[in-house]
Design an enzyme around this catalytic site. Structure first.
Site, PDB file in Angstrom:
ATOM      1  N   GLU A 141       0.865  -1.212   0.120  1.00  0.00           N
ATOM      2  CA  GLU A 141      -0.102  -0.140  -0.006  1.00  0.00           C
ATOM      3  C   GLU A 141       0.982   1.318  -0.169  1.00  0.00           C
ATOM      4  OE1 GLU A 141      -3.546   1.181  -0.136  1.00  0.00           O
ATOM      5  OE2 GLU A 141      -2.216   3.049   0.184  1.00  0.00           O
ATOM      6  N   GLN A 142       0.626   2.210  -0.851  1.00  0.00           N
ATOM      7  CA  GLN A 142       1.369   3.310  -1.113  1.00  0.00           C
ATOM      8  C   GLN A 142       1.223   4.423   0.198  1.00  0.00           C
ATOM      9  OE1 GLN A 142      -0.022   5.319  -4.520  1.00  0.00           O
ATOM     10  NE2 GLN A 142      -1.806   6.031  -3.404  1.00  0.00           N
ATOM     11  N   ARG A 157     -17.484   3.218   5.606  1.00  0.00           N
ATOM     12  CA  ARG A 157     -16.368   3.015   4.595  1.00  0.00           C
ATOM     13  C   ARG A 157     -15.285   2.407   5.680  1.00  0.00           C
ATOM     14  NH1 ARG A 157     -16.510   4.599  -0.436  1.00  0.00           N
ATOM     15  NH2 ARG A 157     -14.256   4.186  -0.743  1.00  0.00           N
ATOM     16  N   TYR A 162     -28.775   8.839   4.999  1.00  0.00           N
ATOM     17  CA  TYR A 162     -28.998   7.349   5.834  1.00  0.00           C
ATOM     18  C   TYR A 162     -28.144   7.573   7.101  1.00  0.00           C
ATOM     19  CZ  TYR A 162     -25.211   5.642   2.735  1.00  0.00           C
ATOM     20  OH  TYR A 162     -23.952   5.331   2.082  1.00  0.00           O
ATOM     21  N   ASP A 177     -12.109  -1.011  -8.556  1.00  0.00           N
ATOM     22  CA  ASP A 177     -11.970   0.035  -9.252  1.00  0.00           C
ATOM     23  C   ASP A 177     -10.886   0.167 -10.479  1.00  0.00           C
ATOM     24  OD1 ASP A 177     -14.057   1.121  -7.910  1.00  0.00           O
ATOM     25  OD2 ASP A 177     -13.385   2.802  -7.243  1.00  0.00           O
TER      26      ASP A 177
HETATM   27  C1  FAD Z   1     -19.313   9.344  -3.642  1.00  0.00           C
HETATM   28  C2  FAD Z   1     -19.266   7.851  -3.710  1.00  0.00           C
HETATM   29  C3  FAD Z   1     -19.989   6.837  -3.263  1.00  0.00           C
HETATM   30  C4  FAD Z   1     -19.951   5.811  -3.228  1.00  0.00           C
HETATM   31  N1  FAD Z   1     -20.848   4.868  -2.825  1.00  0.00           N
HETATM   32  C5  FAD Z   1     -20.743   3.501  -2.774  1.00  0.00           C
HETATM   33  C6  FAD Z   1     -21.684   2.488  -2.209  1.00  0.00           C
HETATM   34  O1  FAD Z   1     -22.648   3.061  -1.688  1.00  0.00           O
HETATM   35  N2  FAD Z   1     -21.477   1.327  -2.363  1.00  0.00           N
HETATM   36  C7  FAD Z   1     -20.319   0.748  -3.063  1.00  0.00           C
HETATM   37  O2  FAD Z   1     -20.218  -0.510  -3.132  1.00  0.00           O
HETATM   38  N3  FAD Z   1     -19.403   1.496  -3.656  1.00  0.00           N
HETATM   39  C8  FAD Z   1     -19.632   2.874  -3.385  1.00  0.00           C
HETATM   40  N4  FAD Z   1     -18.619   3.597  -3.943  1.00  0.00           N
HETATM   41  C9  FAD Z   1     -17.556   3.203  -4.875  1.00  0.00           C
HETATM   42  C10 FAD Z   1     -16.176   2.648  -3.809  1.00  0.00           C
HETATM   43  O3  FAD Z   1     -16.034   3.636  -3.000  1.00  0.00           O
HETATM   44  C11 FAD Z   1     -15.205   1.922  -4.769  1.00  0.00           C
HETATM   45  O4  FAD Z   1     -15.590   1.374  -5.826  1.00  0.00           O
HETATM   46  C12 FAD Z   1     -14.289   1.386  -3.770  1.00  0.00           C
HETATM   47  O5  FAD Z   1     -13.890   2.067  -2.892  1.00  0.00           O
HETATM   48  C13 FAD Z   1     -13.118   0.813  -4.881  1.00  0.00           C
HETATM   49  O6  FAD Z   1     -12.173   0.030  -4.045  1.00  0.00           O
HETATM   50  P1  FAD Z   1     -10.808  -0.219  -4.431  1.00  0.00           P
HETATM   51  O7  FAD Z   1     -10.172  -1.078  -3.397  1.00  0.00           O
HETATM   52  O8  FAD Z   1     -11.022  -0.923  -5.757  1.00  0.00           O
HETATM   53  O9  FAD Z   1      -9.976   1.143  -4.914  1.00  0.00           O
HETATM   54  P2  FAD Z   1      -9.715   2.113  -3.866  1.00  0.00           P
HETATM   55  O10 FAD Z   1     -10.731   2.450  -2.730  1.00  0.00           O
HETATM   56  O11 FAD Z   1      -9.302   3.441  -4.523  1.00  0.00           O
HETATM   57  O12 FAD Z   1      -8.389   1.739  -3.116  1.00  0.00           O
HETATM   58  C14 FAD Z   1      -7.004   1.825  -3.615  1.00  0.00           C
HETATM   59  C15 FAD Z   1      -5.941   1.683  -2.880  1.00  0.00           C
HETATM   60  O13 FAD Z   1      -4.684   1.455  -3.576  1.00  0.00           O
HETATM   61  C16 FAD Z   1      -3.621   2.550  -3.198  1.00  0.00           C
HETATM   62  N5  FAD Z   1      -2.894   2.725  -4.096  1.00  0.00           N
HETATM   63  C17 FAD Z   1      -3.131   3.449  -5.250  1.00  0.00           C
HETATM   64  N6  FAD Z   1      -2.114   3.467  -6.146  1.00  0.00           N
HETATM   65  C18 FAD Z   1      -0.978   2.468  -5.679  1.00  0.00           C
HETATM   66  C19 FAD Z   1       0.359   2.177  -5.997  1.00  0.00           C
HETATM   67  N7  FAD Z   1       0.694   2.498  -7.050  1.00  0.00           N
HETATM   68  N8  FAD Z   1       0.734   1.226  -5.165  1.00  0.00           N
HETATM   69  C20 FAD Z   1       0.163   1.010  -3.870  1.00  0.00           C
HETATM   70  N9  FAD Z   1      -0.878   1.445  -3.563  1.00  0.00           N
HETATM   71  C21 FAD Z   1      -1.642   2.184  -4.323  1.00  0.00           C
HETATM   72  C22 FAD Z   1      -4.534   3.561  -2.385  1.00  0.00           C
HETATM   73  O14 FAD Z   1      -3.660   4.297  -1.517  1.00  0.00           O
HETATM   74  C23 FAD Z   1      -5.816   2.859  -2.032  1.00  0.00           C
HETATM   75  O15 FAD Z   1      -5.310   2.469  -0.631  1.00  0.00           O
HETATM   76  C24 FAD Z   1     -18.801   4.999  -4.005  1.00  0.00           C
HETATM   77  C25 FAD Z   1     -17.817   5.989  -4.494  1.00  0.00           C
HETATM   78  C26 FAD Z   1     -17.915   7.395  -4.534  1.00  0.00           C
HETATM   79  C27 FAD Z   1     -16.968   8.383  -5.045  1.00  0.00           C
END
Ligand code: FAD
Length: 394
Positions: free
Chosen positions: A38-39, A112, A221, A298
């Site tokens: 993790e960065q 979250r 909510y 994502d």
């Molecule tokens: C306004 C809003 C509301 C939302 N509501 C919902 C909801 O109600 N329900 C739902 O299911 N989803 C919701 N989402 C979507 C959800 O937040 C994301 O889909 C989810 O957080 C994705 O998780 P992830 O682990 O893929 O990515 P992220 O949460 O973006 O995590 C990525 C991680 O990787 C790390 N990282 C990045 N680059 C590097 C690198 N080069 N090397 C090492 N580490 C790195 C970052 O620091 C971070 O910790 C919402 C999003 C938004 C913007």
């Protein structure tokens, strides 16, 4: 089934967000050793509330984490859409017994940080997982036998495979898929969390309430067993081209919601500090794996949040990825292909449908009238039918 022997190299995971931790834990449960890179200097989640559909509880149950997530969550009685101009209820979908009877899992909302915290403590309790912070993955080399991740520090870390869980701006995706930066939607989200005590009783509701307005919507909510209250305000703006989790501009926010119902305006006024997100997504793709490298969450399929499923999909991804890896522990490239094959249509449908729902929420004029008529005439069973593709199974 145990998938990875202790003599094998670990699987590397770039990113310790919800997707990265879910993947690490799912793989460790299948016997794989995992290193999470993790960065950030600490493993934590910023942000506010997150909605959890029955589909994610099916995945969380597979990880043995469903009860832990529910322990801090809030179980709303209904999802209600109201008109932000007239205050009229457009549709109300019960989330209680009838919903549970249909989908066999609950609907909940949680902070979250609480969801991330459950995944983090599960990972910390697993000896096969190493959690490493301050490690930014910049690129990788895949020699066919193993992968080496190159860190910002110049260090190289070897593993059996690399999973890019590095989010919307994924650098690993840039190498694997190479489809440029995410698409800026022109929609901005402001989010805030209030203590329950700061919310006047007449504005508090146990339900997920969405106030649909012209080119805006506002969601409220309760969170954390009812101790907190989550607010999300979304509006169209072309002022911002890029950005993530920045301080918001309250003047613009209030201007965009001018003329809406007093319930909405009074809640907006109660917030002193908002965080702002510039909402982005991508076109769906079929391929997000190459050799011993794949993507998850994502990084693989970023979507607008209108169906509240981005994190839900990341957790579903994690369970499916671990299933496929356990089936083919000695052929991870094939496991990654099978995983993406199983996932791309479901996640692609969400990427596309999230945009459609956004248009629906923000409709104006005749489109808004049509929406109100379509949604308002549905029975709860018909409303359940409309989301059965999503909630009915992963
Ligand atoms: C306004 C809003 C509301 C939302 N509501 C919902 C909801 O109600 N329900 C739902 O299911 N989803 C919701 N989402 C979507 C959800 O937040 C994301 O889909 C989810 O957080 C994705 O998780 P992830 O682990 O893929 O990515 P992220 O949460 O973006 O995590 C990525 C991680 O990787 C790390 N990282 C990045 N680059 C590097 C690198 N080069 N090397 C090492 N580490 C790195 C970052 O620091 C971070 O910790 C919402 C999003 C938004 C913007």
């Amino acid at each position: 089934m145990i998938g990875g022997g202790s003599d094998k190299q670990p699987i590397l995971i770039a990113g310790g967000g919800i997707g990265g931790l879910a993947a690490a834990y799912a793989l460790a449960l299948r016997g794989f050793h995992v290193r999470v890179l993790e960065q950030a200097d600490a493993l934590r989640e910023v942000g506010a509330g997150i909605q959890l559909g029955p589909n994610v509880f099916r995945a969380l149950a597979r990880l043995g984490l469903k009860d832990a997530v529910l322990a801090d969550a809030w179980r709303p009685g209904a999802q209600e859409m109201r008109c932000a101009l007239s205050g009229k209820s457009i549709t109300r979908i019960p989330l209680g017994d009838a919903f549970f009877a249909r989908f066999r899992e609950p609907y909940a909302v949680t902070h979250r940080a609480d969801l991330h915290g459950v995944l983090l403590s599960a990972c910390r309790g697993e000896s096969r997982i190493a959690l490493e912070t301050g490690r930014q993955v910049r690129s990788f080399a895949d020699n066919g036998e193993r992968v080496s991740a190159r860190l910002q520090s110049g260090e190289e870390i070897e593993g059996a495979a690399l999973i890019g869980c590095d989010g919307l701006w994924s650098g690993i995706r840039e190498i694997v898929v190479g489809d440029g930066p995410p698409r800026v939607s022109g929609h901005i989200a402001y989010r805030a969390v209030l203590p329950r005590a700061d919310v006047p009783d007449d504005l508090w509701s146990p339900d997920v309430v969405l106030w649909a307005g012209p080119r805006t919507h506002f969601v409220q909510y309760p969170l954390r067993r009812g101790e907190l209250f989550n607010l999300v305000a979304v509006f169209h703006s072309d002022r911002y081209v890029e950005g993530w989790n920045a301080e918001g501009d309250p003047a613009e926010l209030h201007a965009r919601f001018a003329g809406q119902r007093p319930e909405v305006l009074r809640l907006l006024e109660r917030i002193e500090s908002w965080r702002m997100w510039v909402l982005c997504d991508r076109e769906p793709v079929r391929e997000w794996s190459r050799g011993r490298v794949t993507l998850l969450g994502d990084a693989a399929h970023p979507m607008l949040q209108y169906l509240a499923q981005g994190a839900n999909m990341a957790i579903e991804d994690a369970v499916r990825l671990a299933d496929e890896a356990a089936r083919r522990p000695d052929d991870l490239p094939a496991a990654f292909k099978a995983y993406q094959q199983a996932r791309y249509l479901r996640t692609g449908r969400l990427q596309i449908m999230s945009r459609v729902y956004g248009e629906f929420y923000h409709a104006r004029g005749v489109a808004a009238e049509m929406r109100d008529e379509m949604l308002g005439s549905r029975t709860p069973e018909q409303a359940y039918d409309a989301v059965a593709w999503l909630y009915g199974g992963a």
